[in-house]
Enzyme design. Structure first.
Site, PDB file in Angstrom:
ATOM      1  N   ASP A   9       1.049  -1.222   0.269  1.00 11.30           N
ATOM      2  CA  ASP A   9       0.240   0.105   0.342  1.00 11.30           C
ATOM      3  C   ASP A   9       1.299   1.436  -0.041  1.00 11.30           C
ATOM      4  O   ASP A   9       2.135   0.565   0.202  1.00 11.30           O
ATOM      5  CB  ASP A   9      -1.114   0.168   1.612  1.00 11.30           C
ATOM      6  CG  ASP A   9      -2.055   1.082   1.468  1.00 11.30           C
ATOM      7  OD1 ASP A   9      -2.064   1.816   0.633  1.00 11.30           O
ATOM      8  OD2 ASP A   9      -1.642   1.673   2.670  1.00 11.30           O
ATOM      9  N   ASP A  11       0.095   5.303   0.933  1.00 12.45           N
ATOM     10  CA  ASP A  11      -0.299   6.476   1.855  1.00 12.45           C
ATOM     11  C   ASP A  11      -0.595   5.386   3.702  1.00 12.45           C
ATOM     12  O   ASP A  11      -1.232   4.382   3.493  1.00 12.45           O
ATOM     13  CB  ASP A  11      -1.598   6.950   2.119  1.00 12.45           C
ATOM     14  CG  ASP A  11      -1.648   7.892   0.909  1.00 12.45           C
ATOM     15  OD1 ASP A  11      -0.278   8.211   0.371  1.00 12.45           O
ATOM     16  OD2 ASP A  11      -2.763   7.656  -0.359  1.00 12.45           O
TER      17      ASP A  11
END
Length: 202
Positions: A9, A11
């Site tokens: 991922d 953020d």
């Protein structure tokens, strides 16, 4: 031999998250130690890709030029640390679009499987939220939660029951890299059911 692949991922995992969204290159700030951690994985033969929801595009909070500038900064800082991210797969949609690529839907991971021509069974996926891990687990990835970003709230607490079975927990990306580099080779060679293909575009 199958590609050694790990899916991150963005953020809250690679860079600091913001409640008002990361909207510019100036607001894109890497987590402590993450650049060196990715470089260490690269040096051990791991290919790193990113799967990220970017609903700020669909919400009109920033445009493609801003997103490209964020990723240009990410690539530049990584290169200076001796690392690289092979590709960034992103969902530009808002929740109202009901797309197949917004995590926890598996569309981004299906695109990664298609791009690399491989099944994602037991490929590590790393994120700071439940939906990151649900999207990866849907195609057979091994889920890894980092206690950074939104994962911070679970620090010192038991993992909720709704997390995918077999989820492993790490303090941050550096701790995950330490764990992965201690695993016997090749960690990503096991083949299972083929990942389904998706026509969605991210």
């Amino acid at each position: 031999m199958q590609t050694k692949l790990v899916i991150f991922d963005r953020d809250g995992t690679i860079n600091q998250d913001r409640d008002d969204y990361v909207k510019s290159a100036d607001e894109w700030i890497p987590m402590p130690g993450v650049l060196d951690a990715i470089a260490r994985l690269n040096h051990a033969g791991w290919h790193v890709v990113v799967a990220t929801n970017q609903s700020g595009l669909g919400r009109g909070l920033y445009d493609m030029a801003a997103l490209n500038a964020m990723h240009a900064k990410m690539h530049k800082l990584l290169a200076a640390a001796g690392g690289r991210i092979d590709a960034v797969f992103y969902c530009p949609h808002s929740p109202d679009d009901h797309c197949n690529c917004r995590k926890p839907a598996p569309g981004l991971f299906e695109q990664i499987a298609e791009r690399y021509g491989m099944e994602l069974t037991r490929v590590p996926c790393v994120g700071d939220t439940l939906r990151d891990l649900q999207a990866g687990a849907a195609v057979g990835c091994t889920p890894h939660l980092v206690l950074t970003g939104k994962g911070e709230k679970l620090r010192g607490k038991p993992l909720p029951d709704d997390y995918p079975a077999g989820t492993l927990v790490h303090n941050d990306v550096s701790a995950f890299a330490d764990w992965l580099l201690q695993q016997p080779e090749p960690a990503s060679k096991t083949v299972g059911k083929a990942a389904s293909k998706s026509g969605s575009r991210a």
